[in-house]
Design a protein around this motif. Structure first.
Motif, PDB file in Angstrom:
ATOM      1  N   LEU A   1       0.888  -1.159   0.000  1.00 50.83           N
ATOM      2  CA  LEU A   1       0.000   0.000   0.000  1.00 50.83           C
ATOM      3  C   LEU A   1       0.928   1.211   0.000  1.00 50.83           C
ATOM      4  N   LYS A   2       0.754   2.054  -0.987  1.00 51.28           N
ATOM      5  CA  LYS A   2       1.736   3.122  -1.206  1.00 51.28           C
ATOM      6  C   LYS A   2       1.078   4.493  -1.248  1.00 51.28           C
ATOM      7  N   GLY A   3       1.682   5.446  -0.553  1.00 53.85           N
ATOM      8  CA  GLY A   3       1.259   6.836  -0.667  1.00 53.85           C
ATOM      9  C   GLY A   3       1.914   7.459  -1.884  1.00 53.85           C
ATOM     10  N   PRO A   4       1.509   8.686  -2.225  1.00 50.05           N
ATOM     11  CA  PRO A   4       2.081   9.337  -3.400  1.00 50.05           C
ATOM     12  C   PRO A   4       3.532   9.756  -3.181  1.00 50.05           C
ATOM     13  N   ILE A   5       4.259   9.853  -4.265  1.00 44.96           N
ATOM     14  CA  ILE A   5       5.662  10.268  -4.204  1.00 44.96           C
ATOM     15  C   ILE A   5       5.876  11.453  -5.127  1.00 44.96           C
ATOM     16  N   THR A   6       6.519  12.483  -4.588  1.00 46.54           N
ATOM     17  CA  THR A   6       6.795  13.678  -5.381  1.00 46.54           C
ATOM     18  C   THR A   6       7.884  13.384  -6.400  1.00 46.54           C
ATOM     19  N   THR A   7       7.649  13.780  -7.643  1.00 47.45           N
ATOM     20  CA  THR A   7       8.722  13.691  -8.639  1.00 47.45           C
ATOM     21  C   THR A   7       9.253  15.090  -8.861  1.00 47.45           C
ATOM     22  N   PRO A   8      10.511  15.349  -8.429  1.00 45.38           N
ATOM     23  CA  PRO A   8      11.040  16.695  -8.661  1.00 45.38           C
ATOM     24  C   PRO A   8      11.047  16.991 -10.165  1.00 45.38           C
TER      25      PRO A   8
ATOM     26  N   VAL B   1       9.671   8.070  -9.800  1.00 45.41           N
ATOM     27  CA  VAL B   1       9.780   6.836  -9.023  1.00 45.41           C
ATOM     28  C   VAL B   1       8.607   5.915  -9.315  1.00 45.41           C
ATOM     29  N   ASN B   2       7.449   6.544  -9.534  1.00 42.68           N
ATOM     30  CA  ASN B   2       6.254   5.737  -9.771  1.00 42.68           C
ATOM     31  C   ASN B   2       6.373   4.948 -11.061  1.00 42.68           C
ATOM     32  N   VAL B   3       6.892   5.629 -12.090  1.00 40.46           N
ATOM     33  CA  VAL B   3       7.068   4.959 -13.374  1.00 40.46           C
ATOM     34  C   VAL B   3       8.113   3.845 -13.220  1.00 40.46           C
TER      35      VAL B   3
ATOM     36  N   GLY C   1     -13.606  14.396  -7.118  1.00 41.76           N
ATOM     37  CA  GLY C   1     -12.243  14.858  -6.858  1.00 41.76           C
ATOM     38  C   GLY C   1     -11.252  13.759  -6.567  1.00 41.76           C
ATOM     39  N   LEU C   2      -9.981  14.182  -6.590  1.00 43.51           N
ATOM     40  CA  LEU C   2      -8.880  13.225  -6.469  1.00 43.51           C
ATOM     41  C   LEU C   2      -8.827  12.551  -5.101  1.00 43.51           C
ATOM     42  N   GLY C   3      -9.411  13.179  -4.113  1.00 43.70           N
ATOM     43  CA  GLY C   3      -9.360  12.604  -2.766  1.00 43.70           C
ATOM     44  C   GLY C   3     -10.188  11.335  -2.614  1.00 43.70           C
TER      45      GLY C   3
ATOM     46  N   PHE D   1      -0.943  -0.965  -4.380  1.00 41.72           N
ATOM     47  CA  PHE D   1      -2.203  -0.222  -4.320  1.00 41.72           C
ATOM     48  C   PHE D   1      -1.899   1.209  -3.884  1.00 41.72           C
ATOM     49  N   GLU D   2      -2.462   2.162  -4.596  1.00 41.73           N
ATOM     50  CA  GLU D   2      -2.179   3.574  -4.281  1.00 41.73           C
ATOM     51  C   GLU D   2      -3.305   4.449  -4.808  1.00 41.73           C
ATOM     52  N   PRO D   3      -3.542   5.584  -4.137  1.00 38.85           N
ATOM     53  CA  PRO D   3      -4.557   6.498  -4.664  1.00 38.85           C
ATOM     54  C   PRO D   3      -4.097   7.095  -5.982  1.00 38.85           C
ATOM     55  N   VAL D   4      -5.058   7.615  -6.748  1.00 44.00           N
ATOM     56  CA  VAL D   4      -4.705   8.252  -8.023  1.00 44.00           C
ATOM     57  C   VAL D   4      -4.015   9.606  -7.769  1.00 44.00           C
ATOM     58  N   HIS D   5      -4.347  10.244  -6.644  1.00 43.83           N
ATOM     59  CA  HIS D   5      -3.807  11.595  -6.416  1.00 43.83           C
ATOM     60  C   HIS D   5      -2.311  11.589  -6.124  1.00 43.83           C
ATOM     61  N   GLY D   6      -1.723  12.804  -6.235  1.00 48.03           N
ATOM     62  CA  GLY D   6      -0.308  12.978  -5.939  1.00 48.03           C
ATOM     63  C   GLY D   6      -0.086  13.413  -4.503  1.00 48.03           C
ATOM     64  N   SER D   7       1.100  13.989  -4.253  1.00 46.76           N
ATOM     65  CA  SER D   7       1.505  14.288  -2.874  1.00 46.76           C
ATOM     66  C   SER D   7       0.915  15.602  -2.361  1.00 46.76           C
ATOM     67  N   ALA D   8       0.173  16.310  -3.204  1.00 48.70           N
ATOM     68  CA  ALA D   8      -0.548  17.536  -2.808  1.00 48.70           C
ATOM     69  C   ALA D   8       0.266  18.443  -1.892  1.00 48.70           C
ATOM     70  N   PRO D   9       1.396  18.958  -2.372  1.00 48.31           N
ATOM     71  CA  PRO D   9       2.246  19.794  -1.503  1.00 48.31           C
ATOM     72  C   PRO D   9       1.516  21.021  -0.969  1.00 48.31           C
ATOM     73  N   ASP D  10       0.463  21.452  -1.694  1.00 43.67           N
ATOM     74  CA  ASP D  10      -0.258  22.658  -1.243  1.00 43.67           C
ATOM     75  C   ASP D  10      -0.998  22.463   0.077  1.00 43.67           C
ATOM     76  N   ILE D  11      -1.296  21.223   0.462  1.00 43.10           N
ATOM     77  CA  ILE D  11      -2.019  21.019   1.738  1.00 43.10           C
ATOM     78  C   ILE D  11      -1.271  20.065   2.676  1.00 43.10           C
TER      79      ILE D  11
ATOM     80  N   ALA E   1      -5.980  16.593   4.155  1.00 43.43           N
ATOM     81  CA  ALA E   1      -6.082  15.648   3.030  1.00 43.43           C
ATOM     82  C   ALA E   1      -7.225  14.674   3.249  1.00 43.43           C
ATOM     83  N   ASN E   2      -7.949  14.399   2.187  1.00 40.29           N
ATOM     84  CA  ASN E   2      -9.011  13.396   2.248  1.00 40.29           C
ATOM     85  C   ASN E   2      -8.354  11.999   2.202  1.00 40.29           C
ATOM     86  N   PRO E   3      -8.574  11.184   3.221  1.00 41.55           N
ATOM     87  CA  PRO E   3      -7.909   9.873   3.236  1.00 41.55           C
ATOM     88  C   PRO E   3      -8.669   8.795   2.466  1.00 41.55           C
TER      89      PRO E   3
HETATM   90  P1  NAD Z   1      -1.942  16.236  -6.760  1.00 41.07           P
HETATM   91  O1  NAD Z   1      -2.855  15.095  -6.994  1.00 41.07           O
HETATM   92  O2  NAD Z   1      -0.918  16.072  -5.705  1.00 41.07           O
HETATM   93  O3  NAD Z   1      -2.792  17.554  -6.402  1.00 41.07           O
HETATM   94  C1  NAD Z   1      -3.739  18.139  -7.298  1.00 41.07           C
HETATM   95  C2  NAD Z   1      -4.790  18.912  -6.479  1.00 41.07           C
HETATM   96  O4  NAD Z   1      -5.660  17.977  -5.821  1.00 41.07           O
HETATM   97  C3  NAD Z   1      -4.181  19.777  -5.377  1.00 41.07           C
HETATM   98  O5  NAD Z   1      -4.902  20.967  -5.259  1.00 41.07           O
HETATM   99  C4  NAD Z   1      -4.350  18.935  -4.125  1.00 41.07           C
HETATM  100  O6  NAD Z   1      -4.447  19.693  -2.934  1.00 41.07           O
HETATM  101  C5  NAD Z   1      -5.633  18.168  -4.407  1.00 41.07           C
HETATM  102  N1  NAD Z   1      -5.622  16.850  -3.753  1.00 41.07           N
HETATM  103  C6  NAD Z   1      -4.902  15.770  -4.149  1.00 41.07           C
HETATM  104  N2  NAD Z   1      -5.112  14.752  -3.307  1.00 41.07           N
HETATM  105  C7  NAD Z   1      -5.981  15.205  -2.364  1.00 41.07           C
HETATM  106  C8  NAD Z   1      -6.572  14.605  -1.219  1.00 41.07           C
HETATM  107  N3  NAD Z   1      -6.327  13.330  -0.855  1.00 41.07           N
HETATM  108  N4  NAD Z   1      -7.397  15.366  -0.460  1.00 41.07           N
HETATM  109  C9  NAD Z   1      -7.669  16.636  -0.809  1.00 41.07           C
HETATM  110  N5  NAD Z   1      -7.143  17.253  -1.890  1.00 41.07           N
HETATM  111  C10 NAD Z   1      -6.300  16.538  -2.654  1.00 41.07           C
HETATM  112  O7  NAD Z   1      -1.262  16.573  -8.169  1.00 41.07           O
HETATM  113  P2  NAD Z   1       0.010  17.496  -8.502  1.00 41.07           P
HETATM  114  O8  NAD Z   1      -0.042  18.728  -7.669  1.00 41.07           O
HETATM  115  O9  NAD Z   1       0.017  17.586  -9.961  1.00 41.07           O
HETATM  116  O10 NAD Z   1       1.259  16.622  -8.077  1.00 41.07           O
HETATM  117  C11 NAD Z   1       2.018  16.831  -6.877  1.00 41.07           C
HETATM  118  C12 NAD Z   1       3.167  15.840  -6.848  1.00 41.07           C
HETATM  119  O11 NAD Z   1       2.655  14.502  -6.771  1.00 41.07           O
HETATM  120  C13 NAD Z   1       4.061  15.874  -8.088  1.00 41.07           C
HETATM  121  O12 NAD Z   1       5.408  15.756  -7.691  1.00 41.07           O
HETATM  122  C14 NAD Z   1       3.653  14.637  -8.873  1.00 41.07           C
HETATM  123  O13 NAD Z   1       4.715  14.122  -9.648  1.00 41.07           O
HETATM  124  C15 NAD Z   1       3.285  13.691  -7.741  1.00 41.07           C
HETATM  125  N6  NAD Z   1       2.344  12.623  -8.140  1.00 41.07           N
HETATM  126  C16 NAD Z   1       2.575  11.404  -7.614  1.00 41.07           C
HETATM  127  C17 NAD Z   1       1.701  10.381  -7.896  1.00 41.07           C
HETATM  128  C18 NAD Z   1       1.980   9.026  -7.292  1.00 41.07           C
HETATM  129  O14 NAD Z   1       2.832   8.904  -6.444  1.00 41.07           O
HETATM  130  N7  NAD Z   1       1.274   7.988  -7.704  1.00 41.07           N
HETATM  131  C19 NAD Z   1       0.578  10.597  -8.702  1.00 41.07           C
HETATM  132  C20 NAD Z   1       0.351  11.882  -9.196  1.00 41.07           C
HETATM  133  C21 NAD Z   1       1.249  12.891  -8.906  1.00 41.07           C
END
Ligand code: NAD
Length: 360
Positions: A66-73, A81-83, A260-262, A276-286, A292-294
């Protein structure tokens, strides 16, 4: 313990949603032994790499993670890393269900879709040549010699390979998933009129392979047309089968359709391993704010439970998520609430514990 599962919290909101999912899966009480391993920026400091071999070994050993998202610089020369993970473990099929959830207001309440994405080929294969590099220059020469193609000297190049063997296995995977899960129709998205030898091959191979599954209908559609149909009439579709890049983009579109992605879980599946991992990324903004929605991560956990044969527990977790969403009292800000990640997880875990399965 009955099951060993590697847990990779990941970056950004990853550790928060991973901790939340762990509480819920522990409440389901199927005897999971968690093997926690780092990846992403958390691993970079200690191991000097984003995906340490030790983490890959743990997945190989437990076979499921079970994997959380990983930031790709971006723009730093780091490969995603995901690829790399999907290719390294040959996790060739991504499954991403997008269904309308109770209590989440959406434009098209009839959405109940599954996206199957090929995970190892296409423009994501990682075959790239940097602008100005000797390799890019050599490739330009080769292309000129082979077909008279003139590429600008300042072009970067990414290659799009799609093979018959790679397509065959994802088509079979998709149709068998359809049969097992009562799905009636698979729609193949492509741009075969423009990319004749990559998308064209994907389309032809899908058509040939689909004949082995007469009980599942199939249709094909150009990818641009698919996006407009999805926005207007998503209820027309049941399962979508897509090459890698389109699959990535359309998954996010489908996430948008259901709130939404959450909310959208995912699975990356190969012959030997499954992550297994969510579709969303690491959402650095929050990240770090407890906002974050779990649910996407928790539902990814439910997919994991089903994969390891814990069907009743999987249903229990999905039911508990529906129940908490339907009541609408405890929800994160992306769904208009003010609860924290952990409050949502605890509420769902409480429902999991309260669940009484009906007679089967
Ligand atoms: P993101 O999915 O992280 O965020 C997009 C938007 O959706 C943001 O506004 C964020 O706050 C919101 N969001 C995402 N998940 C949420 C949640 N669980 N609850 C509430 N809001 C949520 O996409 P991004 O900003 O394009 O990517 C950020 C980083 O994540 C990048 O480095 C990217 O490469 C990486 N990424 C990793 C994966 C993975 O590990 N499988 C997948 C996608 C993106």
């Amino acid at each position: 313990m009955a099951h060993r599962v590697t847990l990779i919290p990941g970056d950004g909101i990853g550790p928060e949603v991973a901790a939340a999912a762990r509480i819920v899966l522990d409440a389901a009480d199927v005897g999971i032994e968690w093997i926690e391993r780092p990846a992403g920026t958390a691993a970079l400091d200690d191991y000097g790499e984003l995906m340490p071999e030790e983490t890959l070994d743990a997945i190989r050993e437990s076979r499921v993670a079970l994997k959380g998202p990983i930031t790709t610089p971006v723009g730093t020369g780091f490969r995603s890393v995901n690829v790399a993970l999907r290719q390294g473990l040959d996790l060739f099929g991504a499954v991403r269900p997008a269904r309308a959830l109770p209590g989440v207001p959406i434009r098209h309440p009839s959405v109940d879709l599954v996206v199957v994405r090929e995970n190892t080929e296409d423009l994501y294969a990682g075959i790239e040549f940097e602008r100005g590099s000797p390799e890019a220059a050599a490739l330009r020469e080769e292309l000129r010699a082979l077909g008279g193609y003139e590429l600008r000297e300042d072009a970067g190049i990414t290659v799009k390979p799609i093979s018959v063997s790679g397509t065959r296995r994802i088509v079979r995977f998709a149709f068998e998933y359809a049969q097992r899960n009562g799905r009636k129709k698979v729609t193949v998205g492509h741009k075969a009129n423009v990319m004749r030898y990559s998308d064209g091959l994907f389309l032809r191979t899908a058509e040939e392979e689909s004949r082995a599954y007469p009980d599942v209908a199939w249709e094909e559609i150009q990818i641009d047309h698919l996006t407009s149909r999805l926005a207007r009439m998503p209820g027309d579709f049941d399962m979508l089968l897509l090459p890698n890049l389109y699959g990535d983009i359309i998954s996010d579109l489908c996430a948008g359709l259901v709130g939404g992605l959450g909310l959208i879980p995912g699975a990356n599946i190969g012959w030997e391993y499954a992550v297994f991992e969510p579709v969303h990324g690491s959402a650095p903004d929050i990240a770090g704010e407890g906002k974050a929605n779990p649910i996407a991560m928790i539902l990814s956990g439910a997919m994991l439970l089903r994969h390891i044969g814990e069907l009743a527990a999987a249903e229990n977790v999905e039911w508990a998520v529906d129940e908490v969403l339907a009541r609408g009292r405890v929800r994160t800000p992306d769904l208009g609430g003010s609860s924290t990640t952990m409050q949502v997880a605890e509420e769902i875990a409480m429902q999991v514990t309260a669940w009484e399965p009906g007679p089967s």
